[in-house]
Design a protein around this motif. Structure first.
Motif, PDB file in Angstrom:
ATOM      1  N   MET A 123      -5.344   1.061   2.661  1.00 13.30           N
ATOM      2  CA  MET A 123      -6.630   1.124   1.985  1.00 13.30           C
ATOM      3  C   MET A 123      -7.306   2.445   2.338  1.00 13.30           C
ATOM      4  SD  MET A 123      -9.741  -1.653   2.296  1.00 13.30           S
ATOM      5  CE  MET A 123      -9.471  -1.867   4.039  1.00 13.30           C
ATOM      6  N   ASP A 124      -7.758   3.173   1.308  1.00 13.51           N
ATOM      7  CA  ASP A 124      -8.513   4.407   1.488  1.00 13.51           C
ATOM      8  C   ASP A 124      -9.934   4.156   1.007  1.00 13.51           C
ATOM      9  OD1 ASP A 124      -6.174   5.673   2.295  1.00 13.51           O
ATOM     10  OD2 ASP A 124      -5.779   6.522   0.317  1.00 13.51           O
ATOM     11  N   LEU A 125     -10.909   4.604   1.804  1.00 11.20           N
ATOM     12  CA  LEU A 125     -12.310   4.394   1.473  1.00 11.20           C
ATOM     13  C   LEU A 125     -12.954   5.660   0.928  1.00 11.20           C
ATOM     14  CD1 LEU A 125     -13.451   2.358   4.609  1.00 11.20           C
ATOM     15  CD2 LEU A 125     -12.394   1.536   2.493  1.00 11.20           C
ATOM     16  N   MET A 126     -14.034   5.482   0.199  1.00 16.66           N
ATOM     17  CA  MET A 126     -14.807   6.626  -0.283  1.00 16.66           C
ATOM     18  C   MET A 126     -15.705   7.164   0.823  1.00 16.66           C
ATOM     19  SD  MET A 126     -15.659   5.524  -4.196  1.00 16.66           S
ATOM     20  CE  MET A 126     -15.954   3.785  -3.931  1.00 16.66           C
ATOM     21  N   VAL A 127     -16.328   6.246   1.574  1.00 14.62           N
ATOM     22  CA  VAL A 127     -17.224   6.607   2.682  1.00 14.62           C
ATOM     23  C   VAL A 127     -16.648   6.008   3.957  1.00 14.62           C
ATOM     24  CG1 VAL A 127     -19.570   6.331   3.586  1.00 14.62           C
ATOM     25  CG2 VAL A 127     -19.215   6.593   1.123  1.00 14.62           C
ATOM     26  N   PRO A 128     -16.546   6.788   5.031  1.00  8.83           N
ATOM     27  CA  PRO A 128     -15.941   6.258   6.263  1.00  8.83           C
ATOM     28  C   PRO A 128     -16.639   4.997   6.776  1.00  8.83           C
ATOM     29  CG  PRO A 128     -16.285   8.623   6.452  1.00  8.83           C
ATOM     30  CD  PRO A 128     -16.980   8.184   5.194  1.00  8.83           C
ATOM     31  N   GLN A 168      -7.484  -5.683  15.177  1.00  9.15           N
ATOM     32  CA  GLN A 168      -8.895  -5.768  14.806  1.00  9.15           C
ATOM     33  C   GLN A 168      -9.029  -6.235  13.355  1.00  9.15           C
ATOM     34  OE1 GLN A 168     -10.792  -1.918  14.821  1.00  9.15           O
ATOM     35  NE2 GLN A 168     -12.721  -2.713  14.048  1.00  9.15           N
ATOM     36  N   ASP A 169      -9.950  -7.172  13.112  1.00  5.58           N
ATOM     37  CA  ASP A 169     -10.254  -7.621  11.760  1.00  5.58           C
ATOM     38  C   ASP A 169     -11.404  -6.792  11.210  1.00  5.58           C
ATOM     39  OD1 ASP A 169      -8.323  -9.522  12.128  1.00  5.58           O
ATOM     40  OD2 ASP A 169      -9.692 -11.233  12.127  1.00  5.58           O
ATOM     41  N   ILE A 170     -11.270  -6.336   9.956  1.00 11.71           N
ATOM     42  CA  ILE A 170     -12.361  -5.593   9.327  1.00 11.71           C
ATOM     43  C   ILE A 170     -12.693  -6.230   7.980  1.00 11.71           C
ATOM     44  CG2 ILE A 170     -11.814  -3.386  10.433  1.00 11.71           C
ATOM     45  CD1 ILE A 170     -10.627  -2.525   7.670  1.00 11.71           C
ATOM     46  N   ALA A 171     -13.916  -6.035   7.570  1.00  7.93           N
ATOM     47  CA  ALA A 171     -14.382  -6.431   6.246  1.00  7.93           C
ATOM     48  C   ALA A 171     -14.972  -5.179   5.615  1.00  7.93           C
ATOM     49  CB  ALA A 171     -15.431  -7.533   6.345  1.00  7.93           C
ATOM     50  N   VAL A 172     -14.522  -4.866   4.413  1.00  7.56           N
ATOM     51  CA  VAL A 172     -14.922  -3.632   3.750  1.00  7.56           C
ATOM     52  C   VAL A 172     -15.557  -3.975   2.407  1.00  7.56           C
ATOM     53  CG1 VAL A 172     -14.063  -1.491   2.739  1.00  7.56           C
ATOM     54  CG2 VAL A 172     -13.042  -2.354   4.840  1.00  7.56           C
ATOM     55  N   PRO A 173     -16.720  -3.388   2.108  1.00  2.00           N
ATOM     56  CA  PRO A 173     -17.282  -3.608   0.774  1.00  2.00           C
ATOM     57  C   PRO A 173     -16.307  -3.103  -0.285  1.00  2.00           C
ATOM     58  CG  PRO A 173     -18.881  -2.552   2.224  1.00  2.00           C
ATOM     59  CD  PRO A 173     -17.572  -2.532   2.938  1.00  2.00           C
ATOM     60  N   ARG A 174     -15.997  -3.933  -1.265  1.00  2.14           N
ATOM     61  CA  ARG A 174     -15.038  -3.540  -2.302  1.00  2.14           C
ATOM     62  C   ARG A 174     -15.506  -2.308  -3.056  1.00  2.14           C
ATOM     63  NH1 ARG A 174     -12.764  -8.164  -5.064  1.00  2.14           N
ATOM     64  NH2 ARG A 174     -11.775  -6.602  -6.371  1.00  2.14           N
ATOM     65  N   SER A 175     -16.819  -2.131  -3.159  1.00  2.00           N
ATOM     66  CA  SER A 175     -17.347  -0.966  -3.868  1.00  2.00           C
ATOM     67  C   SER A 175     -17.051   0.338  -3.125  1.00  2.00           C
ATOM     68  CB  SER A 175     -18.858  -1.117  -4.069  1.00  2.00           C
ATOM     69  OG  SER A 175     -19.499  -1.229  -2.804  1.00  2.00           O
ATOM     70  N   ASN A 176     -16.658   0.259  -1.855  1.00  2.00           N
ATOM     71  CA  ASN A 176     -16.338   1.439  -1.060  1.00  2.00           C
ATOM     72  C   ASN A 176     -14.837   1.746  -1.038  1.00  2.00           C
ATOM     73  OD1 ASN A 176     -16.817   3.670   0.644  1.00  2.00           O
ATOM     74  ND2 ASN A 176     -16.589   2.422   2.474  1.00  2.00           N
ATOM     75  N   ILE A 177     -14.028   0.916  -1.670  1.00  2.00           N
ATOM     76  CA  ILE A 177     -12.581   1.125  -1.657  1.00  2.00           C
ATOM     77  C   ILE A 177     -12.210   2.087  -2.780  1.00  2.00           C
ATOM     78  CG2 ILE A 177     -10.309   0.062  -1.911  1.00  2.00           C
ATOM     79  CD1 ILE A 177     -11.551  -2.519  -0.769  1.00  2.00           C
ATOM     80  N   ARG A 178     -11.671   3.224  -2.377  1.00  3.09           N
ATOM     81  CA  ARG A 178     -11.215   4.209  -3.365  1.00  3.09           C
ATOM     82  C   ARG A 178      -9.862   3.801  -3.925  1.00  3.09           C
ATOM     83  NH1 ARG A 178      -8.338   9.073  -3.425  1.00  3.09           N
ATOM     84  NH2 ARG A 178      -8.076   9.142  -1.185  1.00  3.09           N
ATOM     85  N   ARG A 179      -8.967   3.372  -3.016  1.00  4.60           N
ATOM     86  CA  ARG A 179      -7.619   2.977  -3.404  1.00  4.60           C
ATOM     87  C   ARG A 179      -7.075   2.013  -2.365  1.00  4.60           C
ATOM     88  NH1 ARG A 179      -3.943   7.806  -2.934  1.00  4.60           N
ATOM     89  NH2 ARG A 179      -5.850   8.613  -3.780  1.00  4.60           N
ATOM     90  N   ALA A 180      -6.383   0.974  -2.827  1.00  8.76           N
ATOM     91  CA  ALA A 180      -5.701   0.042  -1.927  1.00  8.76           C
ATOM     92  C   ALA A 180      -4.416  -0.394  -2.616  1.00  8.76           C
ATOM     93  CB  ALA A 180      -6.577  -1.168  -1.622  1.00  8.76           C
ATOM     94  N   LYS A 181      -3.354  -0.528  -1.829  1.00  9.84           N
ATOM     95  CA  LYS A 181      -2.086  -0.962  -2.417  1.00  9.84           C
ATOM     96  C   LYS A 181      -1.223  -1.639  -1.386  1.00  9.84           C
ATOM     97  CE  LYS A 181       1.387   2.077  -2.666  1.00  9.84           C
ATOM     98  NZ  LYS A 181       2.359   2.790  -3.340  1.00  9.84           N
TER      99      LYS A 181
END
Length: 193
Positions: free
Chosen positions: A110-115, A142-155
């Motif tokens: 997963m790559d984010l738009m904002v760190p 570590q478990d993380i939760a990321v806002p979907r609106s911040n995901i640039r790309r995930a695969k």
């Protein structure tokens, strides 16, 4: 048929708005739209069959003809452009909530738009998602939760477990079992029409 559409912005969002109703009416689900190139842009449409059946060349052809006609009328790209239609493939992009839910337990990047937590790139096991948040267990535990609106790309990452799960979902025999069982070998070569 109404399904969740992948999130896009700008030109790609206009293309999604134009082609998604046609694709959905034909019995497919839109996975991703991507436009690349400047001089002669390429519109890449990635889709799945809504009924879960394997995606075939005939599906690509049908979508290509229908979407090409829609884009010729809507004309979102001025000048010359080309169209590519494909399935999402095994190491598919994760663009919809159902992708995150259906592939929970599998490895993804997963790559984010904002760190987030000082990082823009993550790799780990998918824990699931809802409309707002994607969850992942990183390789360090570590478990993380990321806002979907911040995901640039995930695969998805291509792994043996993903290949086995995909084959099982498609109803294909376990290749490893066949390789270990000499009685399962068929001396007649396979024919394709």
């Amino acid at each position: 048929m109404s399904s969740e559409r992948p999130q896009h912005e700008g030109l790609e969002a206009r293309i999604v708005d134009a082609v998604a109703p046609t694709i959905e009416h034909m019995g497919y689900e839109l996975v991703r739209v991507q436009v690349s190139g400047k001089e002669r842009p390429v519109v890449q449409i990635m889709a799945d069959r809504a009924d879960g059946a394997p995606f075939r060349v005939e599906d690509c052809e049908a979508i290509s003809h229908a979407v090409g006609a829609v884009l010729d009328v809507e004309d979102p790209i001025k000048g010359e452009w080309s169209l590519e239609v494909s399935s999402a493939g095994i190491d598919r992009p994760l663009t919809r909530t159902k992708d995150w839910v259906n592939y929970a337990g599998h490895l993804a990047t997963m790559d984010l738009m904002v760190p987030q937590d000082g990082r823009k790139r993550f790799r780990g096991v998918i824990l699931g998602a809802d409309a707002e948040t994607a969850r992942m267990r990183l390789e360090d535990g570590q478990d993380i939760a990321v806002p979907r609106s911040n995901i640039r790309r995930a695969k998805l990452v291509l792994t043996d477990a993903l290949i086995e799960a995909t084959a099982a979902a498609a109803g294909l025999p376990d290749q490893q079992e066949d390789a270990e069982d000499p009685a399962s070998e068929d001396p007649t070569p396979a024919r394709r029409n």
